[in-house]
Scaffold this motif. Structure first.
Motif, PDB file in Angstrom:
ATOM      1  N   VAL A 199      42.934  40.132  40.604  1.00 16.38           N
ATOM      2  CA  VAL A 199      43.198  39.316  39.420  1.00 16.38           C
ATOM      3  C   VAL A 199      42.854  37.874  39.786  1.00 16.38           C
ATOM      4  CG1 VAL A 199      44.890  38.660  37.674  1.00 16.38           C
ATOM      5  CG2 VAL A 199      45.098  40.884  38.834  1.00 16.38           C
ATOM      6  N   SER A 215      46.135  38.771  43.660  1.00 15.34           N
ATOM      7  CA  SER A 215      46.033  37.890  42.503  1.00 15.34           C
ATOM      8  C   SER A 215      46.054  36.419  42.877  1.00 15.34           C
ATOM      9  CB  SER A 215      47.203  38.169  41.550  1.00 15.34           C
ATOM     10  OG  SER A 215      47.179  37.273  40.454  1.00 15.34           O
ATOM     11  N   GLY A 266      49.673  34.121  38.179  1.00  9.20           N
ATOM     12  CA  GLY A 266      49.930  35.249  39.072  1.00  9.20           C
ATOM     13  C   GLY A 266      51.406  35.481  39.355  1.00  9.20           C
ATOM     14  N   GLY A 288      45.571  41.492  34.006  1.00 16.58           N
ATOM     15  CA  GLY A 288      46.056  42.201  35.191  1.00 16.58           C
ATOM     16  C   GLY A 288      47.286  43.030  34.878  1.00 16.58           C
TER      17      GLY A 288
END
Length: 123
Positions: A7, A53, A62, A37
């Motif tokens: 991600v 991520s 994230g 994600g």
């Protein structure tokens, strides 16, 4: 072979990382932000061996994604990446959820080694 989710909002970093992990024999899905994600994590029912991520991304970062994913799939393993020291500190509140925080910029060898180490801990 592990199933990974990358991600990352920076397309070049996302593509480079995905190719490196695919060459190492892993199955890789990609997402351009935390919302994408999280959607992929939900569709896979948390079935990723590791989520890698970025922290700082538009729409959903994230850390928000990691919190939401961990709430639904507590066994999920997540590694974060950041180029910002203050973002690294934010990740500390997720001890037990986040396996590692990788400082950007990183080399391909470094990110591959960190991912392999994280995967080995749970093999």
């Amino acid at each position: 072979m592990a199933k990974l989710l990358i991600v990352e909002d920076d397309e070049s970093v996302r593509t480079l990382a995905a190719r490196a992990f695919e060459r190492a024999g892993h199955s890789v899905d990609i997402a351009a932000d935390g919302a994408q994600g999280l959607a992929l994590i939900r569709v896979a029912l948390g079935g990723y061996d590791l989520v890698v991520s970025d922290i700082r991304m538009p729409e959903m970062d994230g850390i928000e994604m990691a919190k939401a994913a961990a709430a639904q799939f507590p066994a999920m393993k997540i590694m974060l990446m950041t180029g910002y020291a203050d973002q690294r500190e934010r990740a500390e509140e997720l001890n037990g959820v986040i396996l590692d925080v990788v400082q950007k910029p990183f080399t391909l060898a470094e990110i591959r080694a960190r991912v392999e180490r994280a995967l080995a801990c749970f093999a």
